[in-house]
Write an enzyme that holds these catalytic residues in place. Structure first.
Site, PDB file in Angstrom:
ATOM      1  CB  ALA A 196      -1.271   0.016   1.292  1.00  0.00           C
ATOM      2  CB  ALA A 197       4.313   1.804   0.199  1.00  0.00           C
ATOM      3  N   GLY A 198       2.178   2.369  -2.733  1.00  0.00           N
ATOM      4  CA  GLY A 198       2.041   3.783  -4.002  1.00  0.00           C
ATOM      5  C   GLY A 198       0.436   3.301  -3.530  1.00  0.00           C
ATOM      6  CG  ASP A 199      -2.962   1.033  -2.866  1.00  0.00           C
ATOM      7  OD1 ASP A 199      -2.351   1.296  -4.231  1.00  0.00           O
ATOM      8  OD2 ASP A 199      -2.928   0.305  -2.178  1.00  0.00           O
TER       9      ASP A 199
HETATM   10  O1  RIB Z   1      -1.541  -1.764  -3.199  1.00  0.00           O
HETATM   11  C1  RIB Z   1      -1.925  -2.856  -2.227  1.00  0.00           C
HETATM   12  C2  RIB Z   1      -3.468  -3.599  -2.669  1.00  0.00           C
HETATM   13  O2  RIB Z   1      -3.722  -4.026  -3.584  1.00  0.00           O
HETATM   14  C3  RIB Z   1      -3.685  -4.638  -1.077  1.00  0.00           C
HETATM   15  O3  RIB Z   1      -4.419  -4.169   0.291  1.00  0.00           O
HETATM   16  C4  RIB Z   1      -4.095  -5.505  -1.772  1.00  0.00           C
HETATM   17  O4  RIB Z   1      -5.523  -6.012  -1.453  1.00  0.00           O
HETATM   18  C5  RIB Z   1      -4.254  -6.125  -3.237  1.00  0.00           C
HETATM   19  O5  RIB Z   1      -5.507  -4.886  -3.729  1.00  0.00           O
END
Ligand code: RIB
Length: 306
Positions: free
Chosen positions: A251-254
């Site tokens: 989730a760093a990119g998110d």
């Molecule tokens: O980017 C990380 C995410 O990728 C995770 O939370 C997982 O659910 C996938 O969607």
């Protein structure tokens, strides 16, 4: 309250284990622990934007299972408007199988489940929400047709349209590039989109320039500990990453995408928004899990004064 950031995308329950190292094909390794963690690229980006100051609405689908209830409640607890999160009858919610190794690297297998049901009708239903937004964010864990519809509508409404092309397995529909204000791939996504292997600033620029030739305007290639590279017709700027002790890159990119969008929605300039997003992403890798790892505004302030 009218959301200034609208995220159209996935909600997943992450089934996570940590292992000494990632298994090779055909190999069995022992995991050290197991947990369920709220995730999904769309939901993670929504949480990042909300924790970092934006008013956020989520558009997506969950199943009728317990995960669906938990994922929705998790977002609501963050103050995210979930009116446009549809519960799909008899469907299972999306899940992601994640293994994290001791170097903080991961492998992720996503089973889309209900995320695969998000369709153009869902987007038409939330047109008022899109009209009220400043920034609209998409990723690629929901059907491509639906993403295409959102990008087109976002452009028609003159919104800031952010596309995180993740996960990417090949080129994007070429007509999408002109619909997006900020395209934010990581190294492997930049390769999938452009065909150019990305392992340095030079190759990241090369990949971004080839996407610009297809009509992209601003590309931010995220490069992990190497920082981020902004490439546009006007300029190429490298932003070095803050140094941190990495625990889990999930989730760093998110976090980067959600934080960047929250900053733009708050009126920050492009460079400030990128630096803000980098700090948020760097802090997220110091903690385990997807949504639990995403920092809030106080964390960013504490980091800046440390
Ligand atoms: O980017 C990380 C995410 O990728 C995770 O939370 C997982 O659910 C996938 O969607």
């Amino acid at each position: 309250m009218q959301a200034n950031v609208v995220v159209v995308g996935s909600l997943n329950m992450d089934l996570v284990t940590r292992a000494e190292r990632l298994p090779r094909p055909g190999e069995t390794v022992f995991g050290q622990a197991f947990g369920t963690v709220h995730g999904g690229k769309g939901a993670n980006q929504a949480v990042a934007a909300a924790r970092l100051g934006a008013s956020v609405a989520m558009v997506g689908c969950v199943g009728t299972d317990a995960y669906g209830v938990q994922l929705r409640e998790g977002l609501e607890a963050e103050g995210i408007d979930c009116q446009a999160v549809r519960t799909v009858a008899q469907g299972a919610s999306g899940v992601a199988l994640i293994v994290v190794d001791t170097d903080s690297q991961n492998t992720i297998v996503v089973v889309p489940g209900a995320n695969g049901c998000l369709d153009a009708q869902d987007i038409m239903t939330v047109d008022g929400m899109l009209q009220g937004a400043k920034v609209i964010i998409c990723q690629l864990e929901v059907p491509m047709d639906t993403v295409g519809h959102v990008l087109k509508r976002g452009r028609e409404l003159d919104k800031i349209v952010v596309l995180n092309p993740a996960p990417a397995s090949g080129p994007l529909p070429v007509q999408w590039y002109a619909l997006v204000d900020y395209l934010i791939p990581n190294e492997s996504e930049a390769l999938a989109l452009s065909g150019v292997p990305v392992d340095s600033l030079e190759s990241a620029e090369l990949a971004a320039r080839s996407l610009m030739a297809l009509g992209a305007s601003n590309i931010i290639v995220t490069l992990g500990s190497q920082g981020a590279l902004l490439v546009s017709a006007q300029r190429v700027v490298h932003f070095a990453a803050p140094k941190v002790e990495a625990v889990d890159a999930t989730a760093a990119g998110d976090t980067f995408v959600g934080a960047f969008s929250a900053a733009l929605a708050a009126g920050k300039g492009e460079d400030d928004a990128i630096r803000f997003a980098q700090t948020a992403a760097a802090l997220s890798v110091t903690r385990a899990g997807a949504q639990p790892s995403i920092p809030g505004l106080q964390d960013i302030k504490d980091f800046a004064s440390s």
